[in-house]
Design an enzyme around this catalytic site. Structure first.
Site, PDB file in Angstrom:
ATOM      1  N   GLY A  98       0.770  -0.853   0.128  1.00  0.00           N
ATOM      2  CA  GLY A  98      -0.173  -0.249  -0.412  1.00  0.00           C
ATOM      3  C   GLY A  98       0.909   1.142   0.203  1.00  0.00           C
TER       4      GLY A  98
ATOM      5  N   HIS B 285      -3.221   1.063   8.295  1.00  0.00           N
ATOM      6  CA  HIS B 285      -1.704   1.936   8.300  1.00  0.00           C
ATOM      7  C   HIS B 285      -1.525   2.951   7.111  1.00  0.00           C
ATOM      8  CE1 HIS B 285       2.266   1.514   8.084  1.00  0.00           C
ATOM      9  NE2 HIS B 285       2.526   1.703   7.088  1.00  0.00           N
ATOM     10  N   GLU B 286      -2.109   3.130   5.502  1.00  0.00           N
ATOM     11  CA  GLU B 286      -2.333   3.746   4.529  1.00  0.00           C
ATOM     12  C   GLU B 286      -3.697   4.843   5.297  1.00  0.00           C
ATOM     13  OE1 GLU B 286      -0.083   3.474   3.464  1.00  0.00           O
ATOM     14  OE2 GLU B 286       0.816   0.787   3.278  1.00  0.00           O
TER      15      GLU B 286
ATOM     16  N   HIS C 232      -1.330   7.042   7.689  1.00  0.00           N
ATOM     17  CA  HIS C 232      -0.364   8.038   7.156  1.00  0.00           C
ATOM     18  C   HIS C 232      -1.565   9.151   6.350  1.00  0.00           C
ATOM     19  CE1 HIS C 232       3.282   5.782   6.648  1.00  0.00           C
ATOM     20  NE2 HIS C 232       2.811   4.856   6.342  1.00  0.00           N
TER      21      HIS C 232
ATOM     22  N   TRP D 159       8.182   3.778  13.896  1.00  0.00           N
ATOM     23  CA  TRP D 159      10.105   4.585  13.423  1.00  0.00           C
ATOM     24  C   TRP D 159      10.728   5.796  12.936  1.00  0.00           C
ATOM     25  CZ3 TRP D 159       7.795   1.705  10.441  1.00  0.00           C
ATOM     26  CH2 TRP D 159       7.694   1.551   8.871  1.00  0.00           C
TER      27      TRP D 159
ATOM     28  N   VAL E 142       5.162  11.586  17.962  1.00  0.00           N
ATOM     29  CA  VAL E 142       3.904  11.716  19.224  1.00  0.00           C
ATOM     30  C   VAL E 142       4.908  11.260  20.075  1.00  0.00           C
ATOM     31  CG1 VAL E 142       2.857  10.097  19.954  1.00  0.00           C
ATOM     32  CG2 VAL E 142       2.487  11.552  17.156  1.00  0.00           C
TER      33      VAL E 142
ATOM     34  N   ASP F  92      -0.468  -8.742   9.526  1.00  0.00           N
ATOM     35  CA  ASP F  92      -1.623  -7.926  10.494  1.00  0.00           C
ATOM     36  C   ASP F  92      -2.527  -8.247  11.761  1.00  0.00           C
ATOM     37  OD1 ASP F  92      -1.849  -6.164   7.612  1.00  0.00           O
ATOM     38  OD2 ASP F  92      -3.765  -6.789   7.228  1.00  0.00           O
TER      39      ASP F  92
END
Ligand code: ARG
Ligand code: ZN
Ligand code: CA
Length: 249
Positions: free
Chosen positions: A118, A158-159, A162, A170, A180, A220
């Site tokens: 992705g 996850h995408e 973003h 990391w 964060v 996942d």
């Protein structure tokens, strides 16, 4: 804003093989995962280790499927960052009002010649007509055409992270920062299913790594949380001066 934020979603499917022309049921199964993961009602939320329970967050965002379009193509794989699949004139499908719609392109993706799962754009990182996320069909949703261990819909979670301005845990650097505070400093990305606890090796940071955060690279079934700090960073986009203010009416 406080309370729930509704995110309309438009899904664009571009395929060169019939199995990549995923079913509406497969698409809806992904919308269902987003609704669980972004509301802390995923069944594996209860697997969060006790050290991280106090920072685990409910983003209070609901995702509603507004439409699907489809296009057959002879292109078998698409360079994720070239974005050609995001425009009809270059063989793909056009975005629908990105100011108030999350656009998701489902097509076979590559980066520098290798297949990838992705790709999500960060707010303001691309032209508004290219704003959204792209996911390969075999890791979209929880039923149909799927490839273990990416068969629980977490690539899209996850995408979308973003797309909501979240950075890899990391910090995309050795012991980098994700900006964060309540996520630990990680030496690098983690893959597969690390056993708990995995300690950080970063200088002055002997904390346990949060390998189950959606913004790591674990499998996942081994990612199941966001934090309060990630929630604040994401929701700031929907404030009156934020990049995604168009979603709030
Ligand atoms: N952006 C990552 C990639 O390009 C996606 C990682 C998703 N990880 C997962 N367990 N589904 O591959
Ligand atoms: Zn990523
Ligand atoms: Ca951090």
């Amino acid at each position: 804003p406080s309370g729930n934020i509704t995110i309309p979603v438009f899904v664009h499917v571009i395929y060169s093989q019939s199995n990549e022309n995923i079913s509406l049921e497969q698409i809806q199964s992904q919308i269902d995962v987003l609704n669980r993961d972004f509301n802390a009602i995923n069944t594996d939320f209860s697997s969060i280790p006790s050290v991280f329970q106090s920072v685990a967050a409910d983003f209070q965002m609901s995702f509603v499927l507004k439409g699907v379009d489809r296009r057959a193509s002879t292109q078998v794989i698409w360079d994720a960052r070239a974005e050609l699949y995001k425009s009809y004139s270059t063989g793909g499908l056009d975005a629908v009002s990105t100011n108030n719609t999350l656009n998701i392109w489902v097509c076979n993706l590559s980066n520098s010649g290798s297949a990838i799962l992705g790709y999500g754009t960060s707010p303001g990182s691309v032209d508004p007509t290219q704003d959204g996320v792209a996911v390969s069909p075999y890791c979209f949703g929880t039923l149909g055409y799927l490839n273990y261990p990416f068969d629980a819909g977490r690539t899209t979670t996850h995408e979308v992270g973003h797309w909501l301005n979240l950075i890899h845990i990391w910090g995309n650097a050795s012991c980098g920062t994700d900006l964060v505070d309540d996520t630990p400093v990680h030496p690098t990305e983690n893959y597969f299913c690390p056993s708990f606890p995995l300690y950080s090796t970063c200088t002055g940071q002997n904390q346990i790594q949060m390998t189950m955060n959606y913004m790591d690279y674990t499998d996942d079934r081994c990612m199941f949380m966001f934090t309060a700090g990630q929630k604040a960073r994401a929701r700031a986009l929907f404030e009156p001066n934020g990049y995604r203010r168009g979603f709030v009416t």
